[in-house]
Design an enzyme around this catalytic site. Structure first.
Site, mmCIF file in Angstrom:
data_model
loop_
_atom_site.group_PDB
_atom_site.id
_atom_site.type_symbol
_atom_site.label_atom_id
_atom_site.label_comp_id
_atom_site.label_asym_id
_atom_site.label_seq_id
_atom_site.Cartn_x
_atom_site.Cartn_y
_atom_site.Cartn_z
ATOM 1 N N ASP A 92 -7.191 -3.100 5.990
ATOM 2 C CA ASP A 92 -7.197 -1.686 6.367
ATOM 3 C C ASP A 92 -7.467 -1.481 7.856
ATOM 4 O O ASP A 92 -8.606 -1.393 8.299
ATOM 5 C CB ASP A 92 -8.228 -0.913 5.544
ATOM 6 N N LYS A 102 0.852 -1.197 0.000
ATOM 7 C CA LYS A 102 0.000 0.000 0.000
ATOM 8 C C LYS A 102 0.884 1.243 0.000
ATOM 9 O O LYS A 102 1.721 1.422 0.888
ATOM 10 C CB LYS A 102 -0.945 0.002 1.203
ATOM 11 N N ASP A 139 -13.701 1.611 10.560
ATOM 12 C CA ASP A 139 -14.024 1.976 9.178
ATOM 13 C C ASP A 139 -14.688 0.791 8.487
ATOM 14 O O ASP A 139 -14.006 -0.165 8.091
ATOM 15 C CB ASP A 139 -12.746 2.378 8.429
ATOM 16 N N ASN A 178 -12.944 -2.896 2.667
ATOM 17 C CA ASN A 178 -12.066 -3.393 3.727
ATOM 18 C C ASN A 178 -12.336 -4.853 4.080
ATOM 19 O O ASN A 178 -11.715 -5.392 5.001
ATOM 20 C CB ASN A 178 -12.209 -2.534 4.991
#
Length: 461
Positions: A318, A169, A299, A304
């Site tokens: 994530d 990432k 989140d 995700n």
């Protein structure tokens, strides 16, 4: 794909320029993008206002702002900026769920699905800055085309010299430094569009948003959170957490094992028994985060979660938004759920006020509306039967009562910030359940987790 004896070279790869878009990295460049957005929206308002006057139509500020052209401008510019600007749009989209105006929901839903990525030249600059000019020597191959692109960074697949398949990432340049100004600018846009009540104190919410986004931009912190989750869930069947590659992880680069999986939304096409069983496992994890683990990934963006058809496993991704659960918040939820399961509306109301979800003045001034909302929720949650997440018939009823209460400015107040983070995960997970049309016995899962856990102790410190 390069041979084992070659280093990856972006110059040798064909580019898909149709989806490449350089991220404005400097403060002036990002401010200029916001300026062009405001200018374009204003121009669109003038043109639409003139058209309506000429045709004898009525004019309202919201109608002038939310023309198709302006909706497209807002979506396009926020997705171009990425970073905190785009992340704020995604956060608001999931936080508010069914309660957003339809027009704003459309803008923000588009932001969730954007997939522009950095040109290879800009990507190479970021990798050189973090890994040095000889970074390619660490890999057999590194695919310059990302397998995922989101608000703060994009993900690439790579193979190390040791034969380890990784997901890398890479954070967009300038994102971390622009967080505070991006949040301020997005909030200004929402106020201009009439979506953020000017009478409501926004400072606490904006400060919390900035703090979380700064945490999410620290990839070394996220790596540590991911490793913690991997350890916590090591003995929990049905979940896969990537393994951190510490040697390649930096503040703006997160290296982890590549984990196969398809979009979690494809779970919706599975046989009902498989779909419901897998989603029930996800519901149970959220309950454990709140009442057992003492930490929550707040989140619930659909991206995700990934799904493995062969095993039914859920891949968790994530971990930038992980945060400790405030014991007071967990205690408030526990009291509300126990009262709701017992069908005691008065205790639910008292627990809701104690937890800070509702100010006492709301119950004092609107007792009948509050009681109707509580009755709706109790009736939905306490039935010993599968809850149909796809049946949203009760949502308009809650929206109608909530909107009527919201017109009373004396009752406006934010819940505690830590409560908002938890509620974001709860409501976002319910939104995923609605997308999947899952049916899960919420009562049994809730009773099971509450009975097997004790109230969380005070935070260490």
């Amino acid at each position: 794909m390069s041979d084992d004896d070659q280093t990856p070279d972006f110059a040798d790869r064909p580019e898909d320029r149709s989806r490449q878009r350089a991220v404005p990295a400097g403060r002036v460049a990002r401010l200029g993008t916001f300026g062009r957005l405001v200018g374009g929206v204003a121009g669109g308002m003038v043109a639409e206002g003139a058209r309506r006057l000429a045709s004898g139509e009525g004019i309202s500020a919201r109608d002038l702002i939310l023309t198709p052209g302006n909706v497209q401008r807002m979506t396009d510019r926020l997705s171009h900026l990425r970073g905190a600007a785009m992340k704020m749009g995604q956060m608001i989209s999931l936080d508010a769920g069914d309660f957003l105006p339809e027009e704003l929901s459309r803008i923000l839903a588009t932001l969730r699905d954007q997939a522009n990525f950095m040109p290879t030249r800009q990507l190479d600059q970021v990798l050189r800055a973090e890994w040095g000019p000889d970074w390619r020597k660490a890999f057999r191959w590194f695919n310059p085309r990302p397998i995922a692109a989101a608000s703060i960074g994009q993900v690439h697949k790579a193979l190390t010299r040791d034969g380890e398949e990784l997901a890398i990432k890479v954070q967009y340049p300038g994102v971390a430094k622009s967080i505070d100004s991006d949040v301020d600018n997005v909030m200004t846009l929402l106020k201009i569009a009439g979506f953020a009540p000017p009478e409501l104190e926004m400072d606490k919410l904006m400060a919390a948003a900035k703090q979380q986004l700064h945490e999410e931009a620290d990839y070394q912190r996220e790596g540590a959170q991911m490793a913690m989750y991997r350890a916590m869930l090591a003995d929990t069947p049905g979940f896969v957490v990537p393994r951190l590659h510490e040697g390649l992880t930096r503040g703006s680069i997160l290296a982890m094992s590549f984990e196969e999986g398809v979009s979690i939304e494809e779970l919706g096409s599975e046989p009902p028994e498989r779909r419901d069983a897998v989603f029930a496992r996800l519901i149970r994890l959220v309950a454990r985060e709140l009442f057992d683990l003492g930490v929550m990934q707040t989140d619930p963006n659909f991206a995700n979660f990934r799904y493995r058809r062969e095993t039914g496993d859920i891949v968790l991704l994530d971990f930038g938004a992980c945060r400790p659960v405030d014991p007071a918040v967990a205690s408030g939820y526990r009291k509300m759920l126990l009262a709701g399961l017992g069908g005691n509306a008065e205790e639910v109301e008292a627990a809701t006020i104690e937890a800070g979800f509702m100010m006492p003045i709301v119950a004092e001034k609107h007792p009948e509306r509050v009681r109707r909302m509580i009755d709706i929720v109790i009736n939905e949650m306490r039935a010993d039967a599968p809850f149909d997440f796809g049946d949203r018939a009760f949502i308009p009823l809650l929206r109608e009562e909530g909107w009527a209460i919201a017109q009373d400015k004396d009752t406006w107040a934010f819940p505690p910030i830590e409560t908002l983070f938890v509620q974001r995960k709860v409501s976002g997970t319910a939104l995923l359940g609605a997308r999947l049309k899952a049916k899960v016995n919420i009562r049994r899962i809730t009773e099971e987790v509450l009975s097997s856990t004790a109230p969380l102790g005070p935070p260490a410190g």
